[in-house]
Design a protein around this motif. Structure first.
Motif, PDB file in Angstrom:
ATOM      1  N   THR A  30       0.811  -1.221   0.000  1.00 40.89           N
ATOM      2  CA  THR A  30       0.000   0.000   0.000  1.00 40.89           C
ATOM      3  C   THR A  30       0.839   1.264   0.000  1.00 40.89           C
ATOM      4  N   VAL A  31       1.838   1.318   0.870  1.00 37.63           N
ATOM      5  CA  VAL A  31       2.580   2.578   1.044  1.00 37.63           C
ATOM      6  C   VAL A  31       4.090   2.418   0.942  1.00 37.63           C
ATOM      7  N   PRO A  87      -5.403   6.078  -8.407  1.00 37.35           N
ATOM      8  CA  PRO A  87      -6.558   6.980  -8.317  1.00 37.35           C
ATOM      9  C   PRO A  87      -7.768   6.307  -7.679  1.00 37.35           C
ATOM     10  N   SER A  88      -7.700   4.976  -7.518  1.00 35.89           N
ATOM     11  CA  SER A  88      -8.774   4.219  -6.845  1.00 35.89           C
ATOM     12  C   SER A  88      -8.198   3.522  -5.632  1.00 35.89           C
ATOM     13  N   ALA A  89      -7.629   4.314  -4.717  1.00 34.23           N
ATOM     14  CA  ALA A  89      -6.844   3.759  -3.618  1.00 34.23           C
ATOM     15  C   ALA A  89      -7.670   2.968  -2.610  1.00 34.23           C
ATOM     16  N   ASN A  90      -8.997   3.106  -2.630  1.00 28.91           N
ATOM     17  CA  ASN A  90      -9.840   2.331  -1.718  1.00 28.91           C
ATOM     18  C   ASN A  90     -10.384   1.055  -2.344  1.00 28.91           C
ATOM     19  N   GLU A 118     -16.897   3.085  -4.697  1.00 23.65           N
ATOM     20  CA  GLU A 118     -17.567   2.947  -5.993  1.00 23.65           C
ATOM     21  C   GLU A 118     -17.435   1.531  -6.553  1.00 23.65           C
ATOM     22  N   ASN A 119     -16.374   0.854  -6.186  1.00 19.16           N
ATOM     23  CA  ASN A 119     -16.144  -0.505  -6.675  1.00 19.16           C
ATOM     24  C   ASN A 119     -16.477  -1.571  -5.630  1.00 19.16           C
ATOM     25  N   ARG A 148     -15.825   3.115   3.630  1.00 23.85           N
ATOM     26  CA  ARG A 148     -15.062   4.183   2.985  1.00 23.85           C
ATOM     27  C   ARG A 148     -15.652   4.456   1.605  1.00 23.85           C
ATOM     28  N   GLY A 149     -16.066   5.680   1.392  1.00 20.17           N
ATOM     29  CA  GLY A 149     -16.633   6.010   0.097  1.00 20.17           C
ATOM     30  C   GLY A 149     -17.363   7.335   0.125  1.00 20.17           C
ATOM     31  N   PRO A 150     -17.922   7.754  -0.994  1.00 19.22           N
ATOM     32  CA  PRO A 150     -18.555   9.075  -1.120  1.00 19.22           C
ATOM     33  C   PRO A 150     -19.705   9.309  -0.142  1.00 19.22           C
TER      34      PRO A 150
END
Length: 268
Positions: A30-31, A87-90, A118-119, A148-150
């Motif tokens: 991840t990091v 760009p889709s880190a979650n 979103e996914n 986690r999300g919008p």
């Protein structure tokens, strides 16, 4: 439960206390190579000697070699991944299989799902497939489930955390890892909502207050948690072995924080 799964679970969850102390060290994907796990062998040795029940790593780290000495440590292979550069880190994707983990000698496997992303549909589908495969092979499955999300205003909200725990239970996890919801009362409801599946708490971001971290662990245990699965707050501590000793006392000897700290120097 199959005999194989029962035997493997006892390498992760202490058969006498029904609790577990897991240290995830999968952060390199991840990091990158964080402080504390750059030398992964030293990190594993420290948490093992301190009394952790299991370590959690990706398959490539497991292939670096069997320790061959020191205190035994359960092995959980993580099957999900993403990077902080995406760009889709979650959005987590599968990067391994139950069969691969078994070939590496794993006692369990783990996946990560972020509900609200979103996914989310693809992650839930992966959860279902891995749960089926783990059940077929008799391999314990740890599910890390976060909101986690919008549409998620606060991923630590008790209702969100309870939803995460219930998703883990509904889809077949043997151990569910969620955030601590902030109080004994609210986390008791999280545990109750998981229907008897063991629930462990995540550690979150590295904290400078070790005492606050230990108080959170104690409160979670008092609320009915079956232990913890904490990475950075353990392996980035100046003395991970000493901190692991204190956490083992909290989890398996059910000590109060001050009692667990007694005689262990350099922790707080």
């Amino acid at each position: 439960m199959s005999t194989g799964k029962a035997i493997r679970l006892e390498r992760i969850i202490n058969r006498n206390t029904g609790r577990t102390f897991i240290v995830p060290m999968d952060h390199g994907v991840t990091v990158g190579p964080l402080e504390g796990i750059r030398d992964i062998r030293a990190a594993v040795a420290a948490i093992a000697e301190g009394g952790a029940d299991a370590g959690l790593v990706h398959k490539g780290i497991a292939r670096l070699g069997h320790r061959g000495s020191g205190r035994d440590l359960g092995l959980i292979i993580h099957l999900s991944a993403c990077t902080s550069l995406s760009p889709s880190a979650n959005t987590k994707v599968l990067v391994g299989t139950v069969e691969e983990a078994l070939k590496l000698g794993a006692d369990g496997v783990s996946i990560h799902v972020n509900i609200g992303d979103e996914n989310e549909p693809s992650m839930l589908a992966d959860f279902g497939r891995i749960a089926a495969s783990a059940a077929e092979w008799g391999v314990p499955l740890l599910a890390m489930v976060y909101a986690r999300g919008p549409k998620v205003a606060n991923e630590f909200d008790p209702d969100a955390v309870a939803h995460c725990a219930r998703v883990g239970a509904e889809l077949g996890a043997d151990i569910i890892k969620v955030h601590y919801s902030g109080s004994v009362e609210s986390f008791s409801r999280v545990v109750q909502g998981a229907g008897g599946v063991p629930v462990v708490i995540a550690g979150g971001e590295r904290t400078d207050s070790v005492r606050s971290f230990l108080d959170m662990v104690r409160d979670a245990l008092d609320a009915g948690a079956s232990g913890l699965s904490v990475g950075r707050n353990v392996f980035q501590h100046p003395d991970p072995r000493a901190l692991a000793t204190v956490l083992r006392r909290l989890v398996h000897e059910d000590m109060a924080v001050d009692e667990a700290l007694n005689g262990v120097s350099g922790v707080v």
